[in-house]
Design a protein around this motif. Sequence first.
Motif, PDB file in Angstrom:
ATOM      1  N   ILE A 174       0.834  -1.204   0.000  1.00 31.99           N
ATOM      2  CA  ILE A 174       0.000   0.000   0.000  1.00 31.99           C
ATOM      3  C   ILE A 174       0.871   1.258   0.000  1.00 31.99           C
ATOM      4  N   ARG A 175       0.309   2.322  -0.526  1.00 32.03           N
ATOM      5  CA  ARG A 175       1.035   3.580  -0.682  1.00 32.03           C
ATOM      6  C   ARG A 175       1.130   4.336   0.643  1.00 32.03           C
ATOM      7  N   ILE A 176       2.078   5.273   0.713  1.00 35.12           N
ATOM      8  CA  ILE A 176       2.264   6.082   1.910  1.00 35.12           C
ATOM      9  C   ILE A 176       1.027   6.947   2.180  1.00 35.12           C
ATOM     10  N   ALA A 177       0.346   7.393   1.124  1.00 39.19           N
ATOM     11  CA  ALA A 177      -0.871   8.192   1.311  1.00 39.19           C
ATOM     12  C   ALA A 177      -1.977   7.351   1.933  1.00 39.19           C
ATOM     13  N   THR A 178      -2.037   6.077   1.562  1.00 41.58           N
ATOM     14  CA  THR A 178      -3.026   5.165   2.147  1.00 41.58           C
ATOM     15  C   THR A 178      -2.693   4.902   3.608  1.00 41.58           C
ATOM     16  N   ILE A 179      -1.404   4.765   3.910  1.00 37.84           N
ATOM     17  CA  ILE A 179      -0.955   4.592   5.294  1.00 37.84           C
ATOM     18  C   ILE A 179      -1.455   5.768   6.143  1.00 37.84           C
ATOM     19  N   ALA A 180      -1.295   6.982   5.617  1.00 37.42           N
ATOM     20  CA  ALA A 180      -1.690   8.183   6.363  1.00 37.42           C
ATOM     21  C   ALA A 180      -3.198   8.228   6.606  1.00 37.42           C
ATOM     22  N   GLY A 181      -3.982   7.705   5.672  1.00 40.77           N
ATOM     23  CA  GLY A 181      -5.440   7.757   5.796  1.00 40.77           C
ATOM     24  C   GLY A 181      -6.047   6.541   6.474  1.00 40.77           C
ATOM     25  N   LEU A 182      -5.217   5.565   6.826  1.00 40.84           N
ATOM     26  CA  LEU A 182      -5.716   4.313   7.403  1.00 40.84           C
ATOM     27  C   LEU A 182      -6.357   4.567   8.775  1.00 40.84           C
ATOM     28  N   GLU A 183      -7.563   4.029   8.956  1.00 35.30           N
ATOM     29  CA  GLU A 183      -8.268   4.160  10.235  1.00 35.30           C
ATOM     30  C   GLU A 183      -8.571   2.783  10.809  1.00 35.30           C
ATOM     31  N   ASN A 184      -8.945   2.762  12.084  1.00 32.19           N
ATOM     32  CA  ASN A 184      -9.243   1.484  12.743  1.00 32.19           C
ATOM     33  C   ASN A 184     -10.313   0.694  11.992  1.00 32.19           C
ATOM     34  N   LYS A 185     -11.258   1.409  11.376  1.00 31.65           N
ATOM     35  CA  LYS A 185     -12.352   0.739  10.667  1.00 31.65           C
ATOM     36  C   LYS A 185     -11.854  -0.063   9.460  1.00 31.65           C
ATOM     37  N   HIS A 186     -10.643   0.240   8.980  1.00 31.83           N
ATOM     38  CA  HIS A 186     -10.093  -0.468   7.824  1.00 31.83           C
ATOM     39  C   HIS A 186      -9.400  -1.777   8.217  1.00 31.83           C
ATOM     40  N   LEU A 187      -9.277  -2.015   9.524  1.00 27.25           N
ATOM     41  CA  LEU A 187      -8.541  -3.191   9.991  1.00 27.25           C
ATOM     42  C   LEU A 187      -9.478  -4.297  10.436  1.00 27.25           C
ATOM     43  N   ASP A 188      -9.241  -5.492   9.923  1.00 26.26           N
ATOM     44  CA  ASP A 188      -9.903  -6.701  10.411  1.00 26.26           C
ATOM     45  C   ASP A 188      -8.793  -7.568  10.997  1.00 26.26           C
ATOM     46  N   LEU A 189      -8.411  -7.253  12.232  1.00 21.43           N
ATOM     47  CA  LEU A 189      -7.277  -7.944  12.835  1.00 21.43           C
ATOM     48  C   LEU A 189      -7.600  -9.415  13.140  1.00 21.43           C
ATOM     49  N   GLU A 190      -8.844  -9.688  13.464  1.00 19.07           N
ATOM     50  CA  GLU A 190      -9.232 -11.074  13.753  1.00 19.07           C
ATOM     51  C   GLU A 190      -9.129 -11.940  12.495  1.00 19.07           C
ATOM     52  N   GLY A 191      -9.587 -11.395  11.383  1.00 18.13           N
ATOM     53  CA  GLY A 191      -9.508 -12.150  10.130  1.00 18.13           C
ATOM     54  C   GLY A 191      -8.166 -12.021   9.435  1.00 18.13           C
ATOM     55  N   GLY A 192      -7.400 -10.970   9.788  1.00 20.51           N
ATOM     56  CA  GLY A 192      -6.087 -10.763   9.172  1.00 20.51           C
ATOM     57  C   GLY A 192      -6.170 -10.083   7.809  1.00 20.51           C
ATOM     58  N   TYR A 193      -7.010  -9.024   7.703  1.00 21.51           N
ATOM     59  CA  TYR A 193      -7.173  -8.335   6.418  1.00 21.51           C
ATOM     60  C   TYR A 193      -7.210  -6.815   6.595  1.00 21.51           C
ATOM     61  N   LEU A 194      -6.804  -6.142   5.533  1.00 19.45           N
ATOM     62  CA  LEU A 194      -7.067  -4.719   5.388  1.00 19.45           C
ATOM     63  C   LEU A 194      -8.266  -4.588   4.465  1.00 19.45           C
ATOM     64  N   ASN A 195      -9.280  -3.837   4.886  1.00 18.95           N
ATOM     65  CA  ASN A 195     -10.436  -3.555   4.037  1.00 18.95           C
ATOM     66  C   ASN A 195     -10.393  -2.063   3.708  1.00 18.95           C
ATOM     67  N   LEU A 196      -9.754  -1.738   2.591  1.00 21.67           N
ATOM     68  CA  LEU A 196      -9.492  -0.345   2.235  1.00 21.67           C
ATOM     69  C   LEU A 196     -10.668   0.242   1.459  1.00 21.67           C
ATOM     70  N   THR A 197     -11.154   1.385   1.912  1.00 21.20           N
ATOM     71  CA  THR A 197     -12.279   2.036   1.255  1.00 21.20           C
ATOM     72  C   THR A 197     -11.787   2.933   0.121  1.00 21.20           C
ATOM     73  N   ALA A 198     -12.683   3.263  -0.792  1.00 16.78           N
ATOM     74  CA  ALA A 198     -12.315   4.010  -1.996  1.00 16.78           C
ATOM     75  C   ALA A 198     -11.694   5.367  -1.691  1.00 16.78           C
ATOM     76  N   ASP A 199     -12.105   5.992  -0.582  1.00 15.44           N
ATOM     77  CA  ASP A 199     -11.649   7.360  -0.300  1.00 15.44           C
ATOM     78  C   ASP A 199     -10.166   7.458   0.042  1.00 15.44           C
TER      79      ASP A 199
END
Length: 328
Positions: A174-199
């Motif tokens: 993932i890009r550095i801009a995506t890193i900066a915009g990453l929020e807790n809602k994008h993390l599925d730590l139990e399943g082990g996934y990033l769910n990245l939204t379009a924004d």
Amino acid sequence: MGENNNKRKLLSVDVDLTKPITKQLMQQHHVPSDVLILDALAVILRQMSLGGRRPRTIHAMEADVKAYMRVTGQEFLADISTESIYMWLDSYQNIKDITRRSRLKTLKAFLGKCNENGWLPVKFWTSINIKVDEVEKHGATKNDVEILLSLLDVTDFVELRDATAIMLMFQTGIRIATIAGLENKHLDLEGGYLNLTADIMKNHKPFKTPIPPKTVQYLAALIQVNDRIREHTGADNSYVFISRRGGSVQSSENHNAIQVRLTKYAKQYKLKNINAHGLRRGFAINLMKSGAPVSLISKALSHGDLAVTTKYLHLSKDEVAENLKNYL
């Protein structure tokens, strides 16, 4: 009661806004020949903003179009020509060709949108190009990333944050801009996934990608520290990567704290390609070495064009053909 119903009818919008505007619809309206460049720019910048384009992209277009106007002295779209564009490019005497090409690309994007809006019927600018000798960029190696991670003190908040970001970029691309915009809602730590939204995606498309278990562990630890920092500072956000004061690591359009730290680490520890782009390239190269097809790597990088992916991998056309042959 009747008055309220009449008011609702008056203010209701009886138009299907889910359907795109067609060129035929646009051509029903007369387009004046004296369209001002600034007026066209204002419309296009608003369209870009409403379309979710990044502020940095919007700012670059505004700056380059206005620079063109200053150099050429032109005010009307009808006056823009191949000659005036070359005049503008020639005014940049002390910059690299790759920078000039980037500015030309932005101006072309503006003219392309003018064409889409019906103001410039002929795409005369498509033949204007600047040849640049491409500098081969390499990706970060697994060895260099492991060395860096071994040097970071993860009992310190900032270095834990940086280590987590490094692992995430190197293991997901993932890009550095995506890193900066990453929020807790994008993390599925139990399943082990990033769910990245379009924004928060450059291509404005949602994306899902797996996270390795060790990185999940680091993310969980980071979130706990984040919560303590926000509680102490009163910061109101849910960013995964924050500053000591609880705010975003992207403090301005051109300043990302993690990017700055990566540059510092690379110099301090004499490590090559330790930067956001190098980590992303390293991710792509590791996928290729593991036998992943170019088409899958392209999807993993969220590229819209396979040609961009081949540049990341330094693949020739023949190598692409050979790789694809096994999957057809």
